[in-house]
Design a protein around this motif. Structure first.
Motif, PDB file in Angstrom:
ATOM      1  N   ARG A 216      -7.615   7.189   1.910  1.00  0.00           N
ATOM      2  CA  ARG A 216      -6.495   7.813   1.552  1.00  0.00           C
ATOM      3  C   ARG A 216      -6.543   9.332   1.811  1.00  0.00           C
ATOM      4  O   ARG A 216      -5.619   9.915   2.131  1.00  0.00           O
ATOM      5  CB  ARG A 216      -6.703   7.719  -0.096  1.00  0.00           C
ATOM      6  CG  ARG A 216      -5.316   7.868  -0.616  1.00  0.00           C
ATOM      7  CD  ARG A 216      -5.142   8.072  -2.029  1.00  0.00           C
ATOM      8  NE  ARG A 216      -4.104   9.101  -2.242  1.00  0.00           N
ATOM      9  CZ  ARG A 216      -4.109  10.172  -2.538  1.00  0.00           C
ATOM     10  NH1 ARG A 216      -5.412  10.754  -2.315  1.00  0.00           N
ATOM     11  NH2 ARG A 216      -3.265  11.358  -2.576  1.00  0.00           N
ATOM     12  N   GLU A 222      -2.104   4.084   1.398  1.00  0.00           N
ATOM     13  CA  GLU A 222      -1.556   4.744   0.280  1.00  0.00           C
ATOM     14  C   GLU A 222      -2.095   3.600  -0.825  1.00  0.00           C
ATOM     15  O   GLU A 222      -2.371   2.564  -0.530  1.00  0.00           O
ATOM     16  CB  GLU A 222       0.089   4.307   0.266  1.00  0.00           C
ATOM     17  CG  GLU A 222       0.572   5.483   1.187  1.00  0.00           C
ATOM     18  CD  GLU A 222       0.651   6.920   0.894  1.00  0.00           C
ATOM     19  OE1 GLU A 222       0.156   7.179  -0.506  1.00  0.00           O
ATOM     20  OE2 GLU A 222       0.939   7.819   1.703  1.00  0.00           O
ATOM     21  N   CYS A 237      -0.544   3.251   5.616  1.00  0.00           N
ATOM     22  CA  CYS A 237       0.227   4.107   5.557  1.00  0.00           C
ATOM     23  C   CYS A 237       1.661   4.023   6.373  1.00  0.00           C
ATOM     24  O   CYS A 237       2.768   4.507   5.879  1.00  0.00           O
ATOM     25  CB  CYS A 237      -0.474   5.352   5.854  1.00  0.00           C
ATOM     26  SG  CYS A 237       0.024   6.891   4.786  1.00  0.00           S
ATOM     27  N   VAL A 245       5.878   5.772  -1.825  1.00  0.00           N
ATOM     28  CA  VAL A 245       5.345   7.202  -1.936  1.00  0.00           C
ATOM     29  C   VAL A 245       5.445   7.542  -3.126  1.00  0.00           C
ATOM     30  O   VAL A 245       4.711   8.363  -3.600  1.00  0.00           O
ATOM     31  CB  VAL A 245       6.138   8.111  -0.734  1.00  0.00           C
ATOM     32  CG1 VAL A 245       5.988   9.512  -0.732  1.00  0.00           C
ATOM     33  CG2 VAL A 245       5.731   7.669   0.762  1.00  0.00           C
ATOM     34  N   THR A 248       2.836   6.640  -5.443  1.00  0.00           N
ATOM     35  CA  THR A 248       1.630   7.151  -5.116  1.00  0.00           C
ATOM     36  C   THR A 248       1.625   8.489  -5.568  1.00  0.00           C
ATOM     37  O   THR A 248       0.597   8.976  -6.211  1.00  0.00           O
ATOM     38  CB  THR A 248       1.515   7.227  -3.599  1.00  0.00           C
ATOM     39  OG1 THR A 248       1.766   5.977  -3.139  1.00  0.00           O
ATOM     40  CG2 THR A 248       0.085   7.956  -3.118  1.00  0.00           C
TER      41      THR A 248
END
Lengths: 256, 200, 200
Positions: A216, A222, A237, A245, A248
């Protein structure tokens, strides 16, 4: 009253300080949106313009700004004081008033103690024992002489050898899992971390988790987790769409 | 030597100076010399002596429960002799039931191995012995016994009080430790070796 | 309730008991309660009170350089106030010298709220209390008072020395909190007035 008059021009608010206070207390403005440092700067600028120093105003401002800072801190760290974070705005104002009152009482008590100290400065008394006081004598109940032999025997007993087997715990190298996860991600866009390591011993799982964090950090993956202890979803990713996103980011905030 | 004539500033009456001396003595935790008293009262040593005579008469045995005493360092108050028993009760401590393991080990070493220094005791026990030895000396269970020939360290031996507490007629009455070795030197060597291996 | 008749053992005359009380107070390092004095003198509390009245008359401000005071839950001797200047030249005041505002607030909190932990103190004052508390413990004005039941944090209370330094007969001699400014309802009202006056 310099504190009430204090005019503020902030991103989130424009107007006098006491209005800001009122809006915060009524929960009509979120403290997290207010840059309190701007309020402090505004106050200091106003102070600098004055000829004299308004000590009372300074004191009042400090108490108010400190209370706001405390409320803001509580809002930013809800887990630190859950019961306070859950307070209704009404109750929070009550709590703020209660604490201000308590602190004020303690300040008054401290002032009383200060006066007392001044009034009693001509009272001298001895600290410590009197020069010719009898020395307190410690007396011991009769003891068995066998205790002495036992004490020496204990000193003469070789210490038990300590097992160091637990030190031999072996961890696989992190790189092993880096390679493994990279190859999995080459084949699949997403995988479930918990399922992937389910068959491994706990120490290996721990190393695997370190590898995950490493991936990460390098931006290769992610991570998503819907709730604490829920399965961790790992996705490549380049695939991460906007939604991923966002999730995350939420995960980052929670874990920060 | 003739004393020069001088104009004496009157100063407070001796009775008041005596009260000041009383006040100073009741606050002090050390005996105070005439010079100490004179400096504090900002008065002459002669007049302090006069005041001390007044204080001494007021606080005399039989007159008062507080008695002025002249000791090496100067003057101090003490309790009257008639109150000795009451003072003894005030400072009496409850009888202690046992000794700490550290104290017991230290006494055992001094009793079985003969007079030894604090470094000797530390070598056998594997930990510093300073505070435990000081404590046992204060309690009268250990006493200084001269210095060792070689290193010059102070040696300690057990006292008659120790023998009384442990119900021993003499050190020869200590329970035998044949299982540990033939004599004190042998036991000591064995214990020191063990303590080294423990510390390693 | 009627007191039972009893045969009173005459005991020493009060004058003698007063001398014993004087002796005990001059050697004690802490104020002594009536119970302490009765136990040491092996006499009745009632008779100790009588003796204390005699001692108090002899050691009164203006009469004597030594003064009997009732402080910290007991009785103790101190220097007469008239001798303060002389005492000031000889003795330091290490306990109270340079007590900060933070220290005084912390003492007030511990004195009024009873045993409290460093987090408790920090909550009231709004800043960490660790170094202030450590300093007050070193001065002997605060002492550890066990651990709290819930969180296990060490609790602190004020010491008898605190009462002595501030000349308090006991903690009950502190002014009532209600008499000190800072009513929660009043502050709340002020906050509300502020918000209403804007009417936004």
């Amino acid at each position: 009253m310099i504190v009430q008059e204090l005019a503020l021009d902030l991103d989130a608010f424009e107007g006098p300080f006491d209005l800001l206070l009122a809006l915060v207390l009524r929960d009509e403005i979120a403290l997290s949106d207010v840059e309190l440092v701007e309020v402090v700067i505004a106050f200091i600028e106003r102070l600098a313009e004055r000829e004299d120093i308004d000590l009372e105003g300074c004191g009042e401002f400090l108490v108010l700004i400190a209370s706001l800072l405390e409320l803001k801190a509580r809002g930013l760290f809800p887990d630190e004081a859950e019961e306070l974070a859950e307070l209704e705005p009404e109750e929070a104002a009550e709590e703020l008033a209660r604490r201000l009152a308590e602190y004020r009482r303690m300040k008054s008590a401290a002032a009383w103690l200060t006066d007392r100290l001044v009034a009693e400065c001509d009272r001298y008394f001895r600290l410590g024992p009197a020069p010719l006081a009898p020395r307190p004598e410690r007396r011991l109940a009769p003891q068995s002489a066998d205790l002495l032999g036992a004490a020496l025997r204990e000193l003469a007993t070789p210490p038990a050898s300590v097992s160091l087997r637990h030190m031999e715990l072996r961890f696989p190298p992190v790189s092993q899992f880096l390679d493994r996860f990279r190859s999995v991600l080459a084949r699949r866009r997403r995988f479930d971390f918990d399922a992937e390591v389910a068959d491994l011993p706990r120490s290996d799982q721990a190393v695997a988790f370190l590898a995950l964090l490493e991936l990460r950090k390098t931006g290769e993956v992610e991570l998503e987790q819907s709730a604490p202890f829920a399965p961790i979803r790992v996705s490549r990713c380049d695939l991460a769409d906007e939604e991923a996103v966002e999730v995350t980011a939420a995960w980052n905030v929670r874990s920060a | 030597m003739e004393r020069p004539l001088r104009l004496v500033q009157a100063g407070p009456p001796v009775a008041q100076l005596a009260r000041t001396v009383e006040a100073l003595l009741v606050v002090a935790s050390q005996p105070l010399s005439v010079a100490d008293l004179a400096a504090a009262a900002a008065d002459d040593a002669d007049r302090i002596e006069e005041a001390l005579a007044v204080v001494g008469a007021r606080f005399a045995e039989g007159e008062s429960g507080i008695v002025l005493e002249q000791v090496a360092g100067g003057y101090a108050f003490r309790a009257a002799r008639e109150a000795a028993e009451a003072c003894g009760r005030l400072f009496e401590r409850p009888v202690e039931r046992g000794l700490s393991q550290a104290a017991l080990e230290t006494l055992a070493i001094a009793a079985y191995l003969g007079p030894c220094s604090r470094p000797d005791i530390a070598r056998v026990r594997g930990v510093a012995a300073d505070s435990v030895v000081a404590n046992l000396v204060e309690r009268g269970l250990l006493a200084e016994a001269g210095r060792s020939d070689d290193a010059g360290a102070v040696q300690y031996r057990t006292t008659p009080l120790f023998e009384r507490v442990f119900g021993l007629e003499s050190l020869a009455a200590l329970p035998r430790l044949d299982d540990l070795g033939g004599d004190a030197a042998e036991i000591r060597e064995r214990l020191e070796q063990l303590s080294q291996s423990r510390g390693a």
